[in-house]
Design a protein around this motif. Structure first.
Motif, mmCIF file in Angstrom:
data_model
loop_
_atom_site.group_PDB
_atom_site.id
_atom_site.type_symbol
_atom_site.label_atom_id
_atom_site.label_comp_id
_atom_site.label_asym_id
_atom_site.label_seq_id
_atom_site.Cartn_x
_atom_site.Cartn_y
_atom_site.Cartn_z
ATOM 1 N N PRO A 103 0.944 -1.128 0.158
ATOM 2 C CA PRO A 103 0.377 -0.040 -0.043
ATOM 3 C C PRO A 103 0.735 1.469 0.397
ATOM 4 O O PRO A 103 2.050 1.235 0.333
ATOM 5 C CB PRO A 103 -0.305 0.078 1.441
ATOM 6 N N LEU A 104 0.231 2.302 -0.175
ATOM 7 C CA LEU A 104 1.112 3.946 0.325
ATOM 8 C C LEU A 104 1.544 3.819 1.454
ATOM 9 O O LEU A 104 1.053 3.194 2.519
ATOM 10 C CB LEU A 104 -0.101 4.884 0.367
ATOM 11 N N PRO A 105 2.349 4.025 1.337
ATOM 12 C CA PRO A 105 3.438 4.758 3.254
ATOM 13 C C PRO A 105 2.440 5.336 3.466
ATOM 14 O O PRO A 105 2.129 6.274 3.303
ATOM 15 C CB PRO A 105 5.158 5.432 2.253
ATOM 16 N N GLU A 106 3.261 5.643 5.045
ATOM 17 C CA GLU A 106 1.833 6.103 5.876
ATOM 18 C C GLU A 106 2.562 8.024 5.724
ATOM 19 O O GLU A 106 3.287 7.739 5.101
ATOM 20 C CB GLU A 106 2.862 5.539 7.323
ATOM 21 N N PRO A 107 0.990 8.574 5.777
ATOM 22 C CA PRO A 107 1.660 10.287 5.485
ATOM 23 C C PRO A 107 1.939 10.300 6.208
ATOM 24 O O PRO A 107 3.402 11.270 5.325
ATOM 25 C CB PRO A 107 0.149 10.564 5.895
ATOM 26 N N GLN A 108 2.561 10.076 7.660
ATOM 27 C CA GLN A 108 4.320 11.131 8.568
ATOM 28 C C GLN A 108 5.204 10.693 7.344
ATOM 29 O O GLN A 108 6.662 10.655 7.902
ATOM 30 C CB GLN A 108 3.951 10.890 9.608
ATOM 31 N N ALA A 109 5.168 9.094 6.476
ATOM 32 C CA ALA A 109 6.545 8.783 5.776
ATOM 33 C C ALA A 109 6.553 9.195 4.848
ATOM 34 O O ALA A 109 7.765 8.621 3.913
ATOM 35 C CB ALA A 109 6.485 7.143 6.082
#
Length: 260
Positions: A145-151
């Motif tokens: 999936p997409l990287p986490e927002p903070q990353a």
């Protein structure tokens, strides 16, 4: 105003709906007629995100480089927001300019109704990242999936994609603005468009400068940077900056009269 050499009036219309309601149109006409009687030009100022008049219609919100979701700030690449509140109102005013006695319209991008007043950088929301990765998939596969927002900012940096992501952001803002310029001047070739704070060195402003101005219809770029300083070498330097983007901008540095 006219006696001291001013030739235009820029009244703020913070309550302008999209499309303008009858009350809006009546007030615009009154301002336009009064300005015309004084032998001056009228440029109503419209908010980008002033408050309740620019309600965010979609689920999209700005996400910062640290992963914070700004609940009161639209994603800067939310096409629905742009089409409703910028394109829609600009086209409507351009179409009615003769009856309302208007010479153009000015966009105020300072967001009085958001979490902060300006977009300090690019947006890292799901939609912005997905769109970029779909565009980028021509060159390499997207992560699932997409990287986490903070990353996300660090992930893009690690992939060597930071500059491409920023340029894609500028390109999309420029595309929205080019659509606005084209539709406005199809309706009314004499209608002038302008933007406050256009000299801020930010990706969002760069996209607007490049998209809203053309060689035949340069965008009016208003500046607060010179309010307290008056004319300095900054005026020439900023004009060179616009030319090097390249962007067709008629640069209008402002003065805070009380300072002089």
């Amino acid at each position: 105003m006219q006696a001291i050499g001013m030739n235009a009036l820029l009244p703020k219309f913070g309550g302008l709906t999209s499309p303008p309601n009858e009350g809006n149109l009546r007030l615009l006409r009154e301002w336009g007629e009064a300005t015309q009687r004084a032998g001056m030009h009228c440029f109503p100022v419209l908010n980008f995100r002033g408050g309740e008049t620019e309600k965010i219609l979609s689920a999209r919100r700005e996400v910062t480089a640290t992963g914070q979701r700004m609940e009161r700030t639209p994603c800067p690449l939310d096409e629905q927001f742009w089409r409703t509140y910028v394109l829609g109102r600009a086209v409507e005013l351009a179409s009615r300019a003769k009856e309302l006695h208007l010479d153009g319209a000015i966009l105020d991008p300072e967001m009085y109704g958001a979490d902060h007043t300006t977009y300090g950088g690019v947006c890292y929301c799901d939609d912005c990242l997905r769109e970029f990765l779909q565009f980028q998939s021509l060159f390499q596969p997207a992560p699932q999936p997409l990287p986490e927002p903070q990353a996300r900012a660090d992930w893009l940096k690690g992939q060597g994609l930071t500059d491409r992501f920023a340029q894609r952001f500028v390109d999309r803002v420029r595309s929205f603005c080019a659509d606005i310029e084209r539709e406005v001047h199809q309706r009314n070739p004499d209608f002038l468009l302008g933007v406050f704070l256009l000299d801020y060195p930010l990706p969002f402003m760069r996209g607007m400068a490049q998209g809203l101005g053309t060689e035949s219809h340069p965008v009016l770029g208003f500046s607060e940077t010179t309010y307290g300083s008056g004319h300095t070498k900054y005026v020439e330097e900023q004009q060179k900056t616009f030319a090097e983007m390249p962007a067709h901008v008629l640069f209008l540095p402002g003065l805070w009269i009380a300072q002089f």
